[in-house]
Design a protein around this motif. Structure first.
Motif, short mmCIF file in Angstrom:
data_model
loop_
_atom_site.label_atom_id
_atom_site.label_comp_id
_atom_site.label_asym_id
_atom_site.label_seq_id
_atom_site.Cartn_x
_atom_site.Cartn_y
_atom_site.Cartn_z
N ARG A 92 11.12 -22.58 13.36
CA ARG A 92 9.66 -22.67 13.36
C ARG A 92 9.20 -23.99 13.97
NH1 ARG A 92 7.68 -18.56 10.26
NH2 ARG A 92 9.15 -17.68 8.76
N ALA A 93 9.91 -25.06 13.69
CA ALA A 93 9.55 -26.37 14.25
C ALA A 93 9.61 -26.33 15.77
CB ALA A 93 10.48 -27.45 13.70
N GLU A 94 10.65 -25.72 16.32
CA GLU A 94 10.76 -25.62 17.78
C GLU A 94 9.62 -24.78 18.35
OE1 GLU A 94 15.37 -25.76 18.97
OE2 GLU A 94 14.90 -24.36 17.31
N VAL B 38 12.35 -14.75 15.01
CA VAL B 38 13.19 -14.68 13.82
C VAL B 38 14.17 -15.86 13.89
CG1 VAL B 38 14.88 -13.34 12.51
CG2 VAL B 38 13.02 -12.16 13.71
N GLU B 39 14.12 -16.73 12.91
CA GLU B 39 15.01 -17.89 12.89
C GLU B 39 16.46 -17.47 12.64
OE1 GLU B 39 12.88 -21.75 11.14
OE2 GLU B 39 12.86 -20.05 9.74
N TRP B 40 17.37 -17.99 13.47
CA TRP B 40 18.80 -17.80 13.25
C TRP B 40 19.29 -18.80 12.21
CZ3 TRP B 40 22.75 -14.88 13.07
CH2 TRP B 40 24.06 -15.36 13.15
N VAL B 41 18.85 -20.02 12.32
CA VAL B 41 19.16 -21.07 11.34
C VAL B 41 17.86 -21.70 10.88
CG1 VAL B 41 21.45 -21.59 12.27
CG2 VAL B 41 19.48 -22.89 13.06
N GLY B 42 17.88 -22.26 9.69
CA GLY B 42 16.68 -22.89 9.15
C GLY B 42 16.59 -24.36 9.52
N PHE B 43 15.40 -24.90 9.38
CA PHE B 43 15.16 -26.31 9.63
C PHE B 43 14.67 -26.91 8.33
CE2 PHE B 43 12.31 -29.79 10.72
CZ PHE B 43 13.11 -30.53 11.57
N PRO B 44 15.10 -28.06 7.90
CA PRO B 44 15.94 -29.03 8.59
C PRO B 44 17.43 -28.90 8.26
CG PRO B 44 15.02 -30.10 6.68
CD PRO B 44 14.50 -28.66 6.69
N ASP B 45 17.80 -27.99 7.38
CA ASP B 45 19.19 -27.96 6.90
C ASP B 45 20.18 -27.31 7.87
OD1 ASP B 45 18.46 -25.30 6.64
OD2 ASP B 45 18.97 -25.15 4.52
N GLY B 46 19.71 -26.51 8.80
CA GLY B 46 20.60 -25.89 9.78
C GLY B 46 21.44 -24.75 9.23
N ALA B 47 21.13 -24.30 8.02
CA ALA B 47 21.89 -23.20 7.43
C ALA B 47 21.49 -21.87 8.08
CB ALA B 47 21.64 -23.14 5.92
N ARG B 48 22.47 -21.01 8.27
CA ARG B 48 22.22 -19.69 8.85
C ARG B 48 21.27 -18.90 7.95
NH1 ARG B 48 23.83 -14.64 8.39
NH2 ARG B 48 24.05 -13.33 10.22
N ASN B 49 20.36 -18.20 8.57
CA ASN B 49 19.41 -17.35 7.86
C ASN B 49 20.16 -16.12 7.34
OD1 ASN B 49 17.45 -15.52 7.10
ND2 ASN B 49 16.42 -15.47 9.07
N GLY C 208 7.14 -25.12 22.24
CA GLY C 208 6.51 -24.03 22.96
C GLY C 208 7.31 -22.75 22.80
N VAL C 209 6.74 -21.65 23.26
CA VAL C 209 7.36 -20.34 23.11
C VAL C 209 7.22 -19.53 24.40
CG1 VAL C 209 7.03 -20.24 20.60
CG2 VAL C 209 5.27 -19.31 22.12
N PRO C 210 8.18 -18.64 24.65
CA PRO C 210 8.04 -17.75 25.81
C PRO C 210 6.87 -16.79 25.59
CG PRO C 210 9.95 -17.14 24.49
CD PRO C 210 9.39 -18.38 23.89
N ASP C 211 6.20 -16.46 26.67
CA ASP C 211 5.04 -15.57 26.60
C ASP C 211 5.32 -14.34 27.45
OD1 ASP C 211 2.57 -14.35 26.49
OD2 ASP C 211 1.53 -15.91 27.63
N VAL C 212 5.58 -13.22 26.79
CA VAL C 212 5.85 -11.97 27.51
C VAL C 212 4.63 -11.06 27.54
CG1 VAL C 212 8.35 -12.08 27.19
CG2 VAL C 212 6.95 -10.91 25.49
N SER C 213 3.47 -11.59 27.15
CA SER C 213 2.25 -10.78 27.15
C SER C 213 1.86 -10.27 28.55
CB SER C 213 1.08 -11.53 26.50
OG SER C 213 0.73 -12.67 27.24
N PRO C 214 2.20 -10.98 29.65
CA PRO C 214 1.90 -10.39 30.97
C PRO C 214 2.61 -9.06 31.20
CG PRO C 214 2.30 -12.75 31.21
CD PRO C 214 2.67 -12.37 29.78
N LEU C 215 3.65 -8.79 30.43
CA LEU C 215 4.39 -7.53 30.53
C LEU C 215 3.90 -6.51 29.50
CD1 LEU C 215 8.00 -8.99 30.89
CD2 LEU C 215 6.46 -8.18 32.71
N GLY C 216 2.85 -6.86 28.75
CA GLY C 216 2.35 -5.96 27.71
C GLY C 216 3.24 -5.94 26.48
N LYS C 217 4.00 -7.01 26.27
CA LYS C 217 4.92 -7.10 25.14
C LYS C 217 4.63 -8.36 24.34
CE LYS C 217 8.62 -4.55 27.34
NZ LYS C 217 10.06 -4.37 27.42
#
Length: 137
Positions: free
Chosen positions: A30-32, A51-62, A37-46
């Motif tokens: 979430r911090a990143e 979904v976080e793979w690891v959490g922040f700040p601990d880095g533990a796998r979700n 910033g985030v990719p924007d695929v809205s020009p493709l109608g998507k």
């Protein structure tokens, strides 16, 4: 290889444009998303799925990662393109999705902003460096 493979950011964009079942999953923290910033695929109608793979700040796998994917609407027959910061964490995400039966799970090479270059900076490769659409909050 325990997932469908590695693709470039430009290949990811083409797959998203050409395949109605292709989905981009940003598996950074979430911090990143908030600060980088985030990719924007809205020009493709998507819409990008977050979904976080690891959490922040601990880095533990979700531990709910696959459940979170399914809750976000990811189906076994979707083509899922996983993107992280540099293309490393997204390998684990693609492997976990594949192990859970989500068939075509790919890692996006170099991620959103790539690894650290010789000067200690990110951004010379990856989604943003390819000038693909993105936004900041």
């Amino acid at each position: 290889m325990t997932y469908a493979g590695d693709i470039t950011p430009l290949d990811a964009w083409a797959r998203l444009a050409d395949n109605p079942r292709a989905v981009l999953v940003d598996c950074r923290t979430r911090a990143e998303w908030s600060f980088v910033g985030v990719p924007d695929v809205s020009p493709l109608g998507k819409q990008t799925v977050f979904v976080e793979w690891v959490g922040f700040p601990d880095g533990a796998r979700n531990p709910q990662f696959v459940d979170d994917l399914r809750s976000a609407g990811i189906a076994d027959d979707d083509e899922v393109l996983f993107l992280c910061r540099s293309g490393q964490r997204s390998i684990g995400a693609a492997e976990a999705a594949t192990a859970a039966g989500i068939g075509a799970s790919y890692n996006v090479l170099d991620g959103f902003e790539g690894g650290v270059d010789a000067s200690g900076h990110r951004g010379s490769v990856g989604w943003r460096a390819e000038d693909l659409p993105w936004r900041q909050s």
